[in-house]
Design a protein around this motif. Sequence first.
Motif, PDB file in Angstrom:
ATOM      1  N   LYS A 189      12.438  29.810  -5.429  1.00 18.99           N
ATOM      2  CA  LYS A 189      11.907  31.343  -5.116  1.00 18.99           C
ATOM      3  C   LYS A 189      12.703  32.154  -5.803  1.00 18.99           C
ATOM      4  O   LYS A 189      14.035  32.384  -5.335  1.00 18.99           O
ATOM      5  CB  LYS A 189      11.542  31.833  -3.675  1.00 18.99           C
ATOM      6  CG  LYS A 189      11.065  32.939  -3.499  1.00 18.99           C
ATOM      7  CD  LYS A 189      10.857  33.328  -2.079  1.00 18.99           C
ATOM      8  CE  LYS A 189      11.782  33.825  -1.377  1.00 18.99           C
ATOM      9  NZ  LYS A 189      11.615  34.408  -0.049  1.00 18.99           N
ATOM     10  N   VAL A 190      12.207  33.241  -6.476  1.00 23.80           N
ATOM     11  CA  VAL A 190      13.130  34.570  -7.233  1.00 23.80           C
ATOM     12  C   VAL A 190      12.293  35.636  -6.810  1.00 23.80           C
ATOM     13  O   VAL A 190      11.081  35.744  -7.508  1.00 23.80           O
ATOM     14  CB  VAL A 190      13.418  34.398  -8.414  1.00 23.80           C
ATOM     15  CG1 VAL A 190      14.288  35.405  -8.843  1.00 23.80           C
ATOM     16  CG2 VAL A 190      14.176  33.129  -8.506  1.00 23.80           C
ATOM     17  N   SER A 191      12.443  36.423  -5.763  1.00 31.19           N
ATOM     18  CA  SER A 191      11.638  37.398  -5.431  1.00 31.19           C
ATOM     19  C   SER A 191      12.541  38.771  -5.482  1.00 31.19           C
ATOM     20  O   SER A 191      13.519  38.816  -5.130  1.00 31.19           O
ATOM     21  CB  SER A 191      10.683  37.277  -4.423  1.00 31.19           C
ATOM     22  OG  SER A 191      11.642  37.149  -3.164  1.00 31.19           O
ATOM     23  N   LEU A 192      11.899  40.087  -5.572  1.00 22.14           N
ATOM     24  CA  LEU A 192      12.395  41.363  -5.457  1.00 22.14           C
ATOM     25  C   LEU A 192      11.608  41.921  -4.161  1.00 22.14           C
ATOM     26  O   LEU A 192      10.483  41.990  -3.913  1.00 22.14           O
ATOM     27  CB  LEU A 192      12.045  42.089  -6.641  1.00 22.14           C
ATOM     28  CG  LEU A 192      12.620  43.782  -6.433  1.00 22.14           C
ATOM     29  CD1 LEU A 192      14.096  43.526  -6.262  1.00 22.14           C
ATOM     30  CD2 LEU A 192      12.036  44.492  -7.711  1.00 22.14           C
ATOM     31  N   GLU A 193      12.534  42.277  -3.171  1.00 22.29           N
ATOM     32  CA  GLU A 193      12.074  42.945  -1.961  1.00 22.29           C
ATOM     33  C   GLU A 193      12.448  44.514  -2.284  1.00 22.29           C
ATOM     34  O   GLU A 193      13.669  44.978  -2.179  1.00 22.29           O
ATOM     35  CB  GLU A 193      12.837  42.620  -0.681  1.00 22.29           C
ATOM     36  CG  GLU A 193      12.626  41.148  -0.337  1.00 22.29           C
ATOM     37  CD  GLU A 193      13.297  40.758   0.777  1.00 22.29           C
ATOM     38  OE1 GLU A 193      14.022  41.524   1.548  1.00 22.29           O
ATOM     39  OE2 GLU A 193      13.436  39.376   1.194  1.00 22.29           O
ATOM     40  N   PRO A 194      11.325  45.120  -2.634  1.00 16.32           N
ATOM     41  CA  PRO A 194      11.602  46.655  -2.751  1.00 16.32           C
ATOM     42  C   PRO A 194      11.815  47.539  -1.736  1.00 16.32           C
ATOM     43  O   PRO A 194      11.926  47.274  -0.465  1.00 16.32           O
ATOM     44  CB  PRO A 194      10.112  47.194  -3.404  1.00 16.32           C
ATOM     45  CG  PRO A 194       9.170  46.187  -2.628  1.00 16.32           C
ATOM     46  CD  PRO A 194       9.772  45.030  -2.389  1.00 16.32           C
ATOM     47  N   SER A 195      12.481  48.716  -2.191  1.00 13.08           N
ATOM     48  CA  SER A 195      12.697  49.738  -0.980  1.00 13.08           C
ATOM     49  C   SER A 195      11.570  50.295  -0.336  1.00 13.08           C
ATOM     50  O   SER A 195      10.692  50.129  -0.937  1.00 13.08           O
ATOM     51  CB  SER A 195      13.822  50.555  -1.589  1.00 13.08           C
ATOM     52  OG  SER A 195      13.271  51.448  -2.588  1.00 13.08           O
ATOM     53  N   MET A 196      11.852  51.243   0.589  1.00 15.35           N
ATOM     54  CA  MET A 196      10.665  51.461   1.405  1.00 15.35           C
ATOM     55  C   MET A 196       9.827  52.519   0.668  1.00 15.35           C
ATOM     56  O   MET A 196       8.660  52.862   0.816  1.00 15.35           O
ATOM     57  CB  MET A 196      11.252  52.615   2.570  1.00 15.35           C
ATOM     58  CG  MET A 196      12.138  53.575   2.250  1.00 15.35           C
ATOM     59  SD  MET A 196      12.710  54.540   3.554  1.00 15.35           S
ATOM     60  CE  MET A 196      11.110  55.075   4.420  1.00 15.35           C
ATOM     61  N   MET A 197      10.310  53.212  -0.727  1.00 17.34           N
ATOM     62  CA  MET A 197       9.416  54.239  -1.412  1.00 17.34           C
ATOM     63  C   MET A 197       8.908  53.239  -2.618  1.00 17.34           C
ATOM     64  O   MET A 197       8.003  54.159  -3.220  1.00 17.34           O
ATOM     65  CB  MET A 197      10.428  55.147  -2.072  1.00 17.34           C
ATOM     66  CG  MET A 197      11.026  56.070  -0.906  1.00 17.34           C
ATOM     67  SD  MET A 197      11.826  57.505  -1.515  1.00 17.34           S
ATOM     68  CE  MET A 197      12.585  58.237  -0.076  1.00 17.34           C
ATOM     69  N   TYR A 198       8.991  52.160  -2.922  1.00 15.82           N
ATOM     70  CA  TYR A 198       8.347  51.635  -4.246  1.00 15.82           C
ATOM     71  C   TYR A 198       7.399  50.371  -3.483  1.00 15.82           C
ATOM     72  O   TYR A 198       7.718  49.755  -2.561  1.00 15.82           O
ATOM     73  CB  TYR A 198       9.361  50.960  -4.865  1.00 15.82           C
ATOM     74  CG  TYR A 198      10.160  52.039  -5.597  1.00 15.82           C
ATOM     75  CD1 TYR A 198       9.568  52.832  -6.865  1.00 15.82           C
ATOM     76  CD2 TYR A 198      11.616  52.528  -5.181  1.00 15.82           C
ATOM     77  CE1 TYR A 198      10.369  53.731  -7.660  1.00 15.82           C
ATOM     78  CE2 TYR A 198      11.935  53.362  -5.829  1.00 15.82           C
ATOM     79  CZ  TYR A 198      11.649  53.987  -7.092  1.00 15.82           C
ATOM     80  OH  TYR A 198      12.183  54.948  -7.724  1.00 15.82           O
ATOM     81  N   ASN A 199       6.528  50.079  -4.530  1.00 14.82           N
ATOM     82  CA  ASN A 199       5.594  48.806  -4.483  1.00 14.82           C
ATOM     83  C   ASN A 199       6.084  48.095  -5.758  1.00 14.82           C
ATOM     84  O   ASN A 199       6.290  48.589  -6.808  1.00 14.82           O
ATOM     85  CB  ASN A 199       4.245  49.242  -4.522  1.00 14.82           C
ATOM     86  CG  ASN A 199       3.835  49.747  -3.168  1.00 14.82           C
ATOM     87  OD1 ASN A 199       4.137  49.190  -2.172  1.00 14.82           O
ATOM     88  ND2 ASN A 199       2.700  50.571  -3.312  1.00 14.82           N
ATOM     89  N   VAL A 200       6.197  46.622  -5.469  1.00 14.96           N
ATOM     90  CA  VAL A 200       6.523  45.844  -6.474  1.00 14.96           C
ATOM     91  C   VAL A 200       5.426  45.135  -6.998  1.00 14.96           C
ATOM     92  O   VAL A 200       4.557  44.559  -6.373  1.00 14.96           O
ATOM     93  CB  VAL A 200       7.988  44.847  -6.213  1.00 14.96           C
ATOM     94  CG1 VAL A 200       7.562  44.256  -5.185  1.00 14.96           C
ATOM     95  CG2 VAL A 200       8.550  44.458  -7.382  1.00 14.96           C
ATOM     96  N   THR A 201       5.524  44.600  -8.559  1.00 18.49           N
ATOM     97  CA  THR A 201       4.614  43.600  -9.220  1.00 18.49           C
ATOM     98  C   THR A 201       5.382  42.742  -9.903  1.00 18.49           C
ATOM     99  O   THR A 201       5.999  43.265 -10.836  1.00 18.49           O
ATOM    100  CB  THR A 201       3.685  44.503  -9.933  1.00 18.49           C
ATOM    101  OG1 THR A 201       2.807  45.445  -9.151  1.00 18.49           O
ATOM    102  CG2 THR A 201       2.649  43.533 -10.743  1.00 18.49           C
ATOM    103  N   GLU A 202       5.434  41.343  -9.561  1.00 17.14           N
ATOM    104  CA  GLU A 202       5.895  40.345 -10.370  1.00 17.14           C
ATOM    105  C   GLU A 202       5.329  40.243 -11.766  1.00 17.14           C
ATOM    106  O   GLU A 202       4.045  39.933 -11.636  1.00 17.14           O
ATOM    107  CB  GLU A 202       6.203  39.309  -9.463  1.00 17.14           C
ATOM    108  CG  GLU A 202       6.918  39.203  -8.207  1.00 17.14           C
ATOM    109  CD  GLU A 202       7.390  38.027  -7.756  1.00 17.14           C
ATOM    110  OE1 GLU A 202       7.329  36.900  -8.613  1.00 17.14           O
ATOM    111  OE2 GLU A 202       7.795  37.682  -6.477  1.00 17.14           O
TER     112      GLU A 202
END
Length: 396
Positions: A189-202
Amino acid sequence: MEVNQAKQEHLLALKVMRLTKPTLFTNLPVTCEDRDLPGDLFAQLMREDPSTIKGAEALMLGEMLTLPQNFGNIFLGETFSSYISVHNDSNQVVKDILVKADLQTSSQRLNLSASNSAVGELKPECCIDDVIHHEVKEIGTHILVCAVSYTTQYGEKLYFRKFFKFQTDEVFLEAQIQNITTSAMFMEKVSLEPSMMYNVTELNTVTSGEDGESTFGKMSYLQPMDTRQYLYCLKPKPEYAEKAGVIKGVTVIGKLDIVWKTNLGERGRLQTSQLQRMAPGYGDIRLSLEMIPDTVNLEEPFDIICKITNCSERTMDLVLEMCNTRSIHWCGVSGRQLGKLSPGAFLSLPLILLSSVQGLQSISGLRLTDTFLKRTYEYDDIAQVCVVCPYTNNEC
């Protein structure tokens, strides 16, 4: 989005086009069998269509290129380039043409014009061309303000503006991961956990049917000394997207979570610290305009509203000085105390001024001093305003 400022007919026409790479023209081919009712009609029409490829008319892609029809999407870090043309559509010679292009962001107003000097005259069917560039360093709404002022052959001074708005909301993150061991490893697994102000799309999968397949294939092995690039797109959450002032100051975008297994099945995990993006520098204090009239009368006072924001991490005690320029004269007491301004706080300040020179004038001459650190901040070319004479030409 384009908004026309003036309702009256002007002698000059302003055209603005974003400079981007063209795209291949696409069409929708319509075919049928020879025994159907249309017969060879559709095939003949496609053969006569100049946009299709000869001998391969059924392909959607053609041989022609299509120029952009609007400003489209502009991403953080890209260079925004635009072509500006002012054409004399009339049969008159126009004089003293001044073209200004400003980019208004939520924090500042930038002058993008290559030259701020006026052109002496513009003959009929002639034009003035300019190309502007700007590296986008802020997210949020950007407004390109193009202003044109000129004088007719009868001495009448005219002015108009056009606005072009585009949005820059997305932040792209590229992470490079290298296997520096002597054996292959399986990337679980390689994932990005965004900060509270962002939504992330892989952006590391290719859609195939209902399931997405990894861009690295089914067997996600990383050989010794090999490197992979992982790409993610971050967008502000709706509740923060409207608060451009909050997003601008955000440097923390999230953290990477990496899980792998060695060739003997031993599991490893690495979670990075909070990743930060390079936020654009706004200085300790920011001054912007909340309200300014488009056109004002010569030598008549007019009102503006300034917004002063403390971008530092300390409290400031501010003093405002108003310095007159060749054309701009401030009304009121210079050296007035504005009081203390906490970190992140702002205040709205109404001011009165007048102009003694006609034409498109720059508002300049404001100076803020922080009495705590004895530090002074000067603000010139804050905005432009068109100054006209309210009387007849003889009286002016």
